[in-house]
Scaffold this active site. Structure first.
Site, PDB file in Angstrom:
ATOM      1  CE1 TYR A 136       0.873  -2.703  -0.612  1.00  0.00           C
ATOM      2  CE2 TYR A 136      -0.768  -1.013  -0.174  1.00  0.00           C
ATOM      3  CZ  TYR A 136       0.395  -1.656   0.166  1.00  0.00           C
ATOM      4  OH  TYR A 136       1.083  -1.257   1.281  1.00  0.00           O
ATOM      5  CE  LYS A 186      13.595 -12.306  -3.055  1.00  0.00           C
ATOM      6  NZ  LYS A 186      14.819 -12.253  -2.213  1.00  0.00           N
ATOM      7  CG  ASP A 218      17.068 -10.073  -0.407  1.00  0.00           C
ATOM      8  OD1 ASP A 218      17.181  -9.443  -1.482  1.00  0.00           O
ATOM      9  OD2 ASP A 218      17.436 -11.259  -0.291  1.00  0.00           O
ATOM     10  CG  ASP A 246       6.674   2.530   7.414  1.00  0.00           C
ATOM     11  OD1 ASP A 246       6.173   3.343   6.616  1.00  0.00           O
ATOM     12  OD2 ASP A 246       6.061   2.055   8.391  1.00  0.00           O
TER      13      ASP A 246
HETATM   14  C1  IPM Z   1       1.274   3.993   3.366  1.00  0.00           C
HETATM   15  C2  IPM Z   1       0.349   3.203   4.267  1.00  0.00           C
HETATM   16  C3  IPM Z   1      -0.779   2.619   3.409  1.00  0.00           C
HETATM   17  C4  IPM Z   1      -0.145   1.664   2.409  1.00  0.00           C
HETATM   18  C5  IPM Z   1      -1.911   1.929   4.213  1.00  0.00           C
HETATM   19  C6  IPM Z   1      -2.534   2.875   5.211  1.00  0.00           C
HETATM   20  C7  IPM Z   1      -2.965   1.356   3.302  1.00  0.00           C
HETATM   21  O1  IPM Z   1       1.054   2.225   4.949  1.00  0.00           O
HETATM   22  O2  IPM Z   1       0.801   4.946   2.732  1.00  0.00           O
HETATM   23  O3  IPM Z   1       2.456   3.675   3.334  1.00  0.00           O
HETATM   24  O4  IPM Z   1       0.065   0.475   2.703  1.00  0.00           O
HETATM   25  O5  IPM Z   1       0.139   2.120   1.307  1.00  0.00           O
HETATM   26 MG    MG Z   2       3.150   2.362   4.742  1.00  0.00          MG
END
Ligand code: IPM
Ligand code: MG
Length: 347
Positions: A136, A186, A218, A246
Protein backbone atom coordinates in the site's frame (compact mmCIF):
# COMPACT_ATOMS: atom_id res chain seq x y z
CA UNK A 1 -13.72 14.63 24.84
CA UNK A 2 -13.26 15.86 21.30
CA UNK A 3 -14.45 13.66 18.47
CA UNK A 4 -13.68 14.60 14.88
CA UNK A 5 -16.57 13.56 12.65
CA UNK A 6 -15.54 12.89 9.07
CA UNK A 7 -18.59 11.73 7.10
CA UNK A 8 -17.04 11.76 3.61
CA UNK A 9 -18.74 10.56 0.45
CA UNK A 10 -21.73 8.55 -0.74
CA UNK A 11 -23.68 7.02 2.14
CA UNK A 12 -21.12 8.49 4.58
CA UNK A 13 -23.27 11.39 5.76
CA UNK A 14 -26.37 9.17 6.23
CA UNK A 15 -24.68 6.51 8.34
CA UNK A 16 -22.66 9.03 10.35
CA UNK A 17 -25.83 10.95 11.22
CA UNK A 18 -27.25 7.84 12.91
CA UNK A 19 -24.02 7.09 14.79
CA UNK A 20 -23.94 10.69 16.03
CA UNK A 21 -27.55 10.40 17.21
CA UNK A 22 -26.63 7.29 19.15
CA UNK A 23 -23.65 9.05 20.76
CA UNK A 24 -25.80 12.05 21.66
CA UNK A 25 -28.44 9.79 23.19
CA UNK A 26 -25.85 8.69 25.75
CA UNK A 27 -25.70 12.26 27.08
CA UNK A 28 -21.97 12.14 27.77
CA UNK A 29 -20.79 15.21 29.67
CA UNK A 30 -18.07 17.16 27.82
CA UNK A 31 -18.60 15.42 24.50
CA UNK A 32 -17.71 17.73 21.61
CA UNK A 33 -18.31 16.68 17.99
CA UNK A 34 -16.28 18.52 15.36
CA UNK A 35 -17.24 17.91 11.72
CA UNK A 36 -14.66 18.16 8.94
CA UNK A 37 -14.57 17.55 5.17
CA UNK A 38 -12.87 14.49 3.73
CA UNK A 39 -12.73 12.47 0.51
CA UNK A 40 -14.26 13.38 -2.85
CA UNK A 41 -16.52 16.01 -1.28
CA UNK A 42 -13.46 17.69 0.24
CA UNK A 43 -11.72 17.59 -3.12
CA UNK A 44 -14.72 19.28 -4.75
CA UNK A 45 -14.82 21.99 -2.04
CA UNK A 46 -11.15 22.55 -1.27
CA UNK A 47 -9.19 20.89 -4.10
CA UNK A 48 -7.78 18.15 -1.85
CA UNK A 49 -9.30 14.95 -0.39
CA UNK A 50 -7.53 15.51 2.93
CA UNK A 51 -7.41 19.29 3.50
CA UNK A 52 -4.82 20.55 6.01
CA UNK A 53 -7.61 21.79 8.28
CA UNK A 54 -9.21 18.33 8.41
CA UNK A 55 -5.88 16.73 9.27
CA UNK A 56 -5.39 19.30 12.01
CA UNK A 57 -8.86 18.68 13.48
CA UNK A 58 -8.23 14.93 13.36
CA UNK A 59 -4.83 15.27 15.02
CA UNK A 60 -6.21 17.42 17.84
CA UNK A 61 -9.12 15.06 18.55
CA UNK A 62 -9.35 12.22 21.08
CA UNK A 63 -10.99 10.04 18.49
CA UNK A 64 -12.08 10.20 14.86
CA UNK A 65 -15.42 8.88 13.66
CA UNK A 66 -15.16 8.21 9.93
CA UNK A 67 -17.88 7.41 7.40
CA UNK A 68 -16.62 6.42 3.96
CA UNK A 69 -14.70 7.85 1.02
CA UNK A 70 -14.93 7.07 -2.67
CA UNK A 71 -16.66 8.86 -5.51
CA UNK A 72 -16.88 7.64 -9.11
CA UNK A 73 -16.58 11.28 -10.30
CA UNK A 74 -13.03 11.22 -8.95
CA UNK A 75 -11.80 7.91 -10.41
CA UNK A 76 -9.84 9.60 -13.17
CA UNK A 77 -8.06 12.15 -11.00
CA UNK A 78 -4.33 11.83 -10.42
CA UNK A 79 -3.86 9.23 -7.70
CA UNK A 80 -2.81 11.67 -4.96
CA UNK A 81 -6.09 13.59 -5.39
CA UNK A 82 -8.42 10.58 -5.26
CA UNK A 83 -10.78 10.24 -2.27
CA UNK A 84 -9.11 7.01 -1.07
CA UNK A 85 -5.93 8.97 -0.45
CA UNK A 86 -7.72 10.73 2.41
CA UNK A 87 -8.08 7.58 4.49
CA UNK A 88 -4.63 6.34 3.53
CA UNK A 89 -3.21 9.78 4.43
CA UNK A 90 -4.94 9.81 7.82
CA UNK A 91 -3.68 6.31 8.61
CA UNK A 92 -0.12 7.25 7.70
CA UNK A 93 0.03 10.80 9.07
CA UNK A 94 -1.51 9.84 12.41
CA UNK A 95 0.48 6.61 12.75
CA UNK A 96 -2.69 4.48 12.85
CA UNK A 97 -0.90 1.19 12.29
CA UNK A 98 -3.15 -1.31 14.03
CA UNK A 99 -6.51 -2.06 12.45
CA UNK A 100 -8.87 -4.17 14.53
CA UNK A 101 -11.75 -5.73 12.61
CA UNK A 102 -13.91 -7.94 14.82
CA UNK A 103 -16.32 -10.33 13.11
CA UNK A 104 -18.96 -12.06 15.17
CA UNK A 105 -22.37 -13.39 14.29
CA UNK A 106 -25.13 -11.66 16.20
CA UNK A 107 -27.88 -13.94 17.47
CA UNK A 108 -30.63 -14.17 14.90
CA UNK A 109 -28.32 -13.33 12.00
CA UNK A 110 -27.07 -16.88 11.37
CA UNK A 111 -29.46 -17.13 8.43
CA UNK A 112 -28.19 -13.92 6.81
CA UNK A 113 -24.73 -15.38 6.31
CA UNK A 114 -23.63 -16.73 2.96
CA UNK A 115 -22.55 -19.80 4.96
CA UNK A 116 -24.70 -22.50 6.51
CA UNK A 117 -26.17 -21.28 9.83
CA UNK A 118 -24.27 -23.83 11.94
CA UNK A 119 -20.98 -22.78 10.30
CA UNK A 120 -21.73 -19.06 10.56
CA UNK A 121 -22.96 -19.30 14.15
CA UNK A 122 -19.47 -20.30 15.32
CA UNK A 123 -17.78 -17.13 14.05
CA UNK A 124 -16.17 -14.97 16.71
CA UNK A 125 -12.89 -13.71 15.38
CA UNK A 126 -10.75 -10.61 15.29
CA UNK A 127 -8.67 -9.61 12.30
CA UNK A 128 -5.65 -7.51 13.27
CA UNK A 129 -4.52 -5.86 10.06
CA UNK A 130 -1.26 -3.90 9.75
CA UNK A 131 -2.19 -0.51 8.32
CA UNK A 132 0.93 1.59 7.73
CA UNK A 133 3.07 -0.56 5.47
CA UNK A 134 3.09 -3.29 2.82
CA UNK A 135 2.52 -2.75 -0.88
CA UNK A 136 0.00 0.00 0.00
CA UNK A 137 2.70 2.48 0.96
CA UNK A 138 5.66 1.32 -1.15
CA UNK A 139 6.97 3.20 -4.14
CA UNK A 140 4.80 2.68 -7.17
CA UNK A 141 4.34 3.85 -10.69
CA UNK A 142 3.60 3.11 -14.30
CA UNK A 143 6.73 3.10 -16.46
CA UNK A 144 7.60 2.40 -20.06
CA UNK A 145 9.97 -0.48 -20.70
CA UNK A 146 12.80 -0.15 -23.24
CA UNK A 147 10.71 -2.09 -25.76
CA UNK A 148 7.86 0.40 -25.38
CA UNK A 149 5.48 -1.70 -23.25
CA UNK A 150 3.89 0.02 -20.23
CA UNK A 151 4.50 -1.63 -16.87
CA UNK A 152 2.69 -0.98 -13.60
CA UNK A 153 4.74 -1.65 -10.46
CA UNK A 154 4.23 -1.47 -6.69
CA UNK A 155 6.91 -2.23 -4.16
CA UNK A 156 6.04 -4.55 -1.27
CA UNK A 157 8.11 -4.51 1.90
CA UNK A 158 7.94 -4.85 5.68
CA UNK A 159 10.69 -3.83 8.07
CA UNK A 160 11.07 -6.00 11.16
CA UNK A 161 9.99 -3.27 13.60
CA UNK A 162 6.75 -2.80 11.62
CA UNK A 163 6.00 -6.50 11.92
CA UNK A 164 7.02 -6.61 15.58
CA UNK A 165 4.69 -3.82 16.71
CA UNK A 166 1.61 -5.25 15.00
CA UNK A 167 2.51 -8.72 16.31
CA UNK A 168 2.53 -7.35 19.86
CA UNK A 169 -0.94 -5.83 19.33
CA UNK A 170 -2.21 -9.18 18.05
CA UNK A 171 -0.66 -11.26 20.85
CA UNK A 172 -2.09 -8.86 23.46
CA UNK A 173 -5.52 -9.08 21.83
CA UNK A 174 -5.27 -12.87 21.89
CA UNK A 175 -4.37 -12.77 25.61
CA UNK A 176 -7.71 -11.03 26.22
CA UNK A 177 -9.61 -13.62 24.19
CA UNK A 178 -9.16 -17.36 23.59
CA UNK A 179 -5.34 -17.13 23.44
CA UNK A 180 -5.14 -18.38 19.86
CA UNK A 181 -3.31 -16.42 17.19
CA UNK A 182 -3.08 -17.30 13.51
CA UNK A 183 -0.55 -15.31 11.49
CA UNK A 184 -1.49 -15.16 7.82
CA UNK A 185 1.26 -14.71 5.23
CA UNK A 186 2.58 -15.86 1.88
CA UNK A 187 6.01 -16.98 3.06
CA UNK A 188 6.09 -19.74 0.45
CA UNK A 189 6.45 -17.15 -2.34
CA UNK A 190 7.23 -13.69 -0.93
CA UNK A 191 10.40 -12.65 0.95
CA UNK A 192 8.40 -9.86 2.62
CA UNK A 193 6.26 -12.49 4.27
CA UNK A 194 9.13 -14.85 5.10
CA UNK A 195 10.48 -12.05 7.27
CA UNK A 196 6.94 -11.49 8.60
CA UNK A 197 6.74 -15.15 9.68
CA UNK A 198 10.21 -15.10 11.26
CA UNK A 199 9.49 -11.94 13.28
CA UNK A 200 6.03 -13.07 14.46
CA UNK A 201 7.65 -16.32 15.66
CA UNK A 202 10.30 -14.32 17.58
CA UNK A 203 7.64 -12.16 19.28
CA UNK A 204 5.80 -15.34 20.33
CA UNK A 205 8.52 -15.95 22.94
CA UNK A 206 7.03 -13.05 24.96
CA UNK A 207 3.59 -14.70 25.02
CA UNK A 208 4.09 -18.34 26.02
CA UNK A 209 0.38 -18.75 26.82
CA UNK A 210 -0.74 -17.91 23.29
CA UNK A 211 -0.95 -20.75 20.80
CA UNK A 212 0.56 -19.40 17.55
CA UNK A 213 -0.08 -20.93 14.15
CA UNK A 214 0.93 -19.78 10.67
CA UNK A 215 -1.25 -20.06 7.59
CA UNK A 216 -0.77 -19.11 3.95
CA UNK A 217 -3.27 -16.51 2.81
CA UNK A 218 -4.84 -18.69 0.11
CA UNK A 219 -5.49 -21.41 2.68
CA UNK A 220 -6.78 -18.80 5.15
CA UNK A 221 -9.32 -17.57 2.57
CA UNK A 222 -10.47 -21.15 2.11
CA UNK A 223 -10.58 -21.93 5.87
CA UNK A 224 -12.60 -18.74 6.50
CA UNK A 225 -15.52 -20.20 4.59
CA UNK A 226 -14.87 -23.88 5.40
CA UNK A 227 -14.58 -23.58 9.17
CA UNK A 228 -14.37 -19.97 10.41
CA UNK A 229 -15.05 -21.12 13.98
CA UNK A 230 -11.42 -22.31 14.19
CA UNK A 231 -10.13 -18.71 14.30
CA UNK A 232 -9.73 -16.49 17.33
CA UNK A 233 -7.28 -13.72 16.39
CA UNK A 234 -5.83 -13.43 12.88
CA UNK A 235 -2.85 -11.12 12.29
CA UNK A 236 -1.82 -10.18 8.79
CA UNK A 237 -0.39 -7.52 6.50
CA UNK A 238 -2.16 -4.55 5.00
CA UNK A 239 -3.26 -6.06 1.68
CA UNK A 240 -4.18 -9.56 2.88
CA UNK A 241 -6.08 -7.97 5.78
CA UNK A 242 -8.04 -5.77 3.39
CA UNK A 243 -9.19 -8.79 1.41
CA UNK A 244 -9.82 -11.20 4.29
CA UNK A 245 -11.85 -8.65 6.25
CA UNK A 246 -14.30 -8.13 3.38
CA UNK A 247 -14.59 -11.90 3.13
CA UNK A 248 -15.17 -12.24 6.88
CA UNK A 249 -17.95 -9.66 6.68
CA UNK A 250 -20.01 -11.78 4.30
CA UNK A 251 -19.39 -14.79 6.52
CA UNK A 252 -21.16 -12.96 9.36
CA UNK A 253 -24.03 -11.80 7.19
CA UNK A 254 -23.42 -8.39 5.73
CA UNK A 255 -20.66 -5.91 5.09
CA UNK A 256 -23.06 -3.44 6.70
CA UNK A 257 -22.31 -4.98 10.10
CA UNK A 258 -18.52 -4.81 10.48
CA UNK A 259 -16.93 -2.04 12.52
CA UNK A 260 -13.25 -1.25 12.81
CA UNK A 261 -10.75 0.60 14.93
CA UNK A 262 -7.45 1.94 13.60
CA UNK A 263 -5.13 2.59 16.51
CA UNK A 264 -1.86 4.42 17.02
CA UNK A 265 0.75 3.90 19.74
CA UNK A 266 -1.15 6.49 21.80
CA UNK A 267 -4.84 6.94 22.57
CA UNK A 268 -5.82 8.44 19.23
CA UNK A 269 -7.82 6.15 17.02
CA UNK A 270 -9.95 6.31 13.90
CA UNK A 271 -13.19 4.35 13.81
CA UNK A 272 -14.99 3.41 10.63
CA UNK A 273 -17.25 0.79 9.11
CA UNK A 274 -15.24 -1.52 6.87
CA UNK A 275 -17.58 -0.93 3.93
CA UNK A 276 -17.21 1.82 1.35
CA UNK A 277 -19.26 4.79 0.19
CA UNK A 278 -21.77 2.70 -1.84
CA UNK A 279 -22.47 5.40 -4.45
CA UNK A 280 -25.24 3.25 -5.97
CA UNK A 281 -27.47 3.68 -2.91
CA UNK A 282 -26.20 7.07 -1.66
CA UNK A 283 -28.87 9.60 -0.71
CA UNK A 284 -31.65 7.02 -0.73
CA UNK A 285 -31.77 6.33 2.99
CA UNK A 286 -31.19 2.62 2.42
CA UNK A 287 -27.78 2.02 4.00
CA UNK A 288 -27.48 0.01 7.19
CA UNK A 289 -25.85 2.30 9.79
CA UNK A 290 -25.07 -0.54 12.23
CA UNK A 291 -21.38 -0.90 11.30
CA UNK A 292 -20.91 2.83 11.92
CA UNK A 293 -22.84 2.73 15.19
CA UNK A 294 -20.66 -0.20 16.30
CA UNK A 295 -17.59 1.79 15.25
CA UNK A 296 -18.72 4.61 17.54
CA UNK A 297 -18.89 2.04 20.35
CA UNK A 298 -15.31 1.03 19.61
CA UNK A 299 -14.33 4.70 19.78
CA UNK A 300 -15.80 5.01 23.27
CA UNK A 301 -13.98 1.86 24.36
CA UNK A 302 -10.54 2.35 22.85
CA UNK A 303 -10.04 6.12 22.75
CA UNK A 304 -12.20 7.39 25.63
CA UNK A 305 -12.02 4.43 28.01
CA UNK A 306 -15.83 4.35 28.28
CA UNK A 307 -16.29 0.58 28.33
CA UNK A 308 -19.71 0.64 29.94
CA UNK A 309 -21.19 3.02 27.37
CA UNK A 310 -19.58 1.08 24.52
CA UNK A 311 -21.16 -2.11 25.79
CA UNK A 312 -24.54 -0.34 26.05
CA UNK A 313 -24.42 0.59 22.36
CA UNK A 314 -23.44 -2.95 21.38
CA UNK A 315 -26.24 -4.38 23.48
CA UNK A 316 -28.75 -2.00 21.86
CA UNK A 317 -27.66 -3.15 18.38
CA UNK A 318 -27.83 -6.81 19.41
CA UNK A 319 -31.28 -6.21 20.90
CA UNK A 320 -32.51 -4.48 17.75
CA UNK A 321 -31.32 -7.43 15.65
CA UNK A 322 -32.90 -9.92 18.03
CA UNK A 323 -36.17 -7.98 17.65
CA UNK A 324 -36.00 -8.42 13.88
CA UNK A 325 -34.71 -4.96 12.91
CA UNK A 326 -33.19 -5.50 9.46
CA UNK A 327 -31.95 -3.31 6.64
CA UNK A 328 -32.09 -4.36 2.99
CA UNK A 329 -28.56 -5.77 3.28
CA UNK A 330 -29.93 -8.34 5.73
CA UNK A 331 -33.04 -9.12 3.74
CA UNK A 332 -35.22 -6.61 5.62
CA UNK A 333 -37.07 -3.47 4.61
CA UNK A 334 -35.96 -0.83 7.13
CA UNK A 335 -34.05 2.26 6.04
CA UNK A 336 -31.14 4.10 7.62
CA UNK A 337 -33.16 6.39 9.91
CA UNK A 338 -35.58 3.67 11.04
CA UNK A 339 -32.64 1.46 12.05
CA UNK A 340 -31.08 4.42 13.90
CA UNK A 341 -34.42 5.03 15.67
CA UNK A 342 -34.60 1.38 16.70
CA UNK A 343 -31.11 1.48 18.22
CA UNK A 344 -31.70 4.78 20.06
CA UNK A 345 -34.98 3.46 21.47
CA UNK A 346 -33.23 0.39 22.86
CA UNK A 347 -30.44 2.45 24.43
C1 IPM B 1 -10.63 -0.58 3.69
C2 IPM B 1 -10.78 0.03 2.31
C3 IPM B 1 -9.55 0.91 2.03
C4 IPM B 1 -8.34 0.00 2.02
C5 IPM B 1 -9.65 1.74 0.73
C6 IPM B 1 -10.86 2.64 0.73
C7 IPM B 1 -8.39 2.55 0.50
O1 IPM B 1 -10.95 -0.96 1.36
O2 IPM B 1 -10.52 0.19 4.66
O3 IPM B 1 -10.65 -1.80 3.78
O4 IPM B 1 -7.99 -0.60 0.98
O5 IPM B 1 -7.72 -0.12 3.07
MG1 MG C 1 -11.24 -2.89 2.16
Amino acid sequence: MKIAVLAGDGIGSEIIREAVRVLQALDLPGLELIPADVGGMAYKKHGHPLPAETLQIARAADGILFGAVGDPDCDNLERHLRPEQAILGLRKELGLFANLRPAKVFKGLEDASALRPEVAGAIDLLIVRELNGDVYFGEKGIRTLPDGRRQGWDMMSYAEDEVRRIAHVAFKAAMGRKKKLCSVDKANVLETFQLWRDVVSEVAADYPEVELTHMYVDNAAMQLVRNPGQFDVIVTGNMFGDILSDQASMCVGSIGMLASASLSEGKLGLYEPIHGSAPDIAGKGLANPMATVLSAAMLLRHSLGLEEQAARIEAAVARALADGIRGADLGGTLGTVAIGDAIVERL
